[in-house]
Design an enzyme around this catalytic site. Sequence first.
Site, PDB file in Angstrom:
ATOM      1  N   SER A   1      25.972  86.171  -9.021  1.00 53.78           N
ATOM      2  CA  SER A   1      24.520  86.128  -8.873  1.00 53.78           C
ATOM      3  C   SER A   1      24.065  85.550  -7.538  1.00 53.78           C
ATOM      4  O   SER A   1      22.973  85.852  -7.065  1.00 53.78           O
ATOM      5  CB  SER A   1      23.899  85.324 -10.019  1.00 53.78           C
ATOM      6  OG  SER A   1      24.439  84.010 -10.057  1.00 53.78           O
TER       7      SER A   1
ATOM      8  N   GLY B   1      26.702  86.821 -13.100  1.00 48.70           N
ATOM      9  CA  GLY B   1      27.596  86.408 -14.178  1.00 48.70           C
ATOM     10  C   GLY B   1      29.049  86.755 -13.959  1.00 48.70           C
ATOM     11  O   GLY B   1      29.897  86.419 -14.792  1.00 48.70           O
TER      12      GLY B   1
ATOM     13  N   ASN C   1      31.192  81.019 -11.541  1.00 46.36           N
ATOM     14  CA  ASN C   1      31.051  81.162 -12.993  1.00 46.36           C
ATOM     15  C   ASN C   1      32.301  80.699 -13.739  1.00 46.36           C
ATOM     16  O   ASN C   1      32.202  80.204 -14.864  1.00 46.36           O
ATOM     17  CB  ASN C   1      30.712  82.612 -13.352  1.00 46.36           C
ATOM     18  CG  ASN C   1      29.294  82.973 -12.959  1.00 46.36           C
ATOM     19  OD1 ASN C   1      28.347  82.270 -13.283  1.00 46.36           O
ATOM     20  ND2 ASN C   1      29.144  84.057 -12.221  1.00 46.36           N
TER      21      ASN C   1
ATOM     22  N   ASP D   1      15.937  77.150 -12.836  1.00 46.77           N
ATOM     23  CA  ASP D   1      17.176  76.913 -13.589  1.00 46.77           C
ATOM     24  C   ASP D   1      18.092  75.914 -12.897  1.00 46.77           C
ATOM     25  O   ASP D   1      19.114  75.512 -13.448  1.00 46.77           O
ATOM     26  CB  ASP D   1      17.922  78.219 -13.835  1.00 46.77           C
ATOM     27  CG  ASP D   1      18.349  78.925 -12.549  1.00 46.77           C
ATOM     28  OD1 ASP D   1      18.226  78.335 -11.449  1.00 46.77           O
ATOM     29  OD2 ASP D   1      18.808  80.083 -12.633  1.00 46.77           O
TER      30      ASP D   1
ATOM     31  N   HIS E   1      20.314  78.672  -9.223  1.00 43.17           N
ATOM     32  CA  HIS E   1      20.214  79.773  -8.264  1.00 43.17           C
ATOM     33  C   HIS E   1      19.252  79.432  -7.131  1.00 43.17           C
ATOM     34  O   HIS E   1      18.126  79.001  -7.381  1.00 43.17           O
ATOM     35  CB  HIS E   1      19.746  81.043  -8.986  1.00 43.17           C
ATOM     36  CG  HIS E   1      20.706  81.534 -10.006  1.00 43.17           C
ATOM     37  ND1 HIS E   1      20.602  81.205 -11.340  1.00 43.17           N
ATOM     38  CD2 HIS E   1      21.822  82.304  -9.883  1.00 43.17           C
ATOM     39  CE1 HIS E   1      21.596  81.767 -12.007  1.00 43.17           C
ATOM     40  NE2 HIS E   1      22.354  82.435 -11.146  1.00 43.17           N
TER      41      HIS E   1
END
Length: 218
Positions: A44, A81, A110, A191, A194
């Site tokens: 991402s 992801g 991840n 979040d 990011h």
Amino acid sequence: MLAFLKNAVLGKLIVGAALGLSLSLAATANAYSAPKTVLVVGDSLSAEYGIARGAGWVALLEQKMKSEKIDARVVNASISGETTSGGKARLPALLGQHKPDLVVIELGANDGLRGLPVPSAEANLRAMIAAAQAQKARVLLVGMRMPPNYGRAYTERFFGMFQTVATSTKSPLVPFMLEGVADKPALFQQDRLHPTAQAHPIILNNIWPTFEKMVKQP
């Protein structure tokens, strides 16, 4: 008459050699003048998650190359992801389809966020680099750090993995793509994972010096 025949044969040989040399030089020139293909395989952080299309560092990289008169196209095969195992599974088809000159591998975050074993991620990165190098592509590895709440032992082992892989595979490394970003909460989306669009020029600046040297190689 014999002398005439000898001269005629010699003339044909000279013309043939000159033609062969000309074709060889033309092929070499075409090889160097053909645009390079850059393949980015990431997660991402490279897939423009949560920001406008064209605002991510990969899009900015393409714009930067155009401004620097570097003839190259970028294929962004990043998926939000994505893990190193996913990248490893997808890479062979991507290499066959795009035949890249340079592969940028930005994976591992991840794996780390999920607390997956570092040796597994390391093995996957090694396999990806080996696959790319087997296709005569150069590889740039982009490293990542884990937040301190994952514990010192794990975070240090995870961060050190990238240098270990880069050294053993003779691949250039950008140690930490979020250098100058990770310690600035304002540069992250809600979040807190990011980066915002404002952070991506900084990310590009972290990657560009090493990338530039590689993409300008014949």
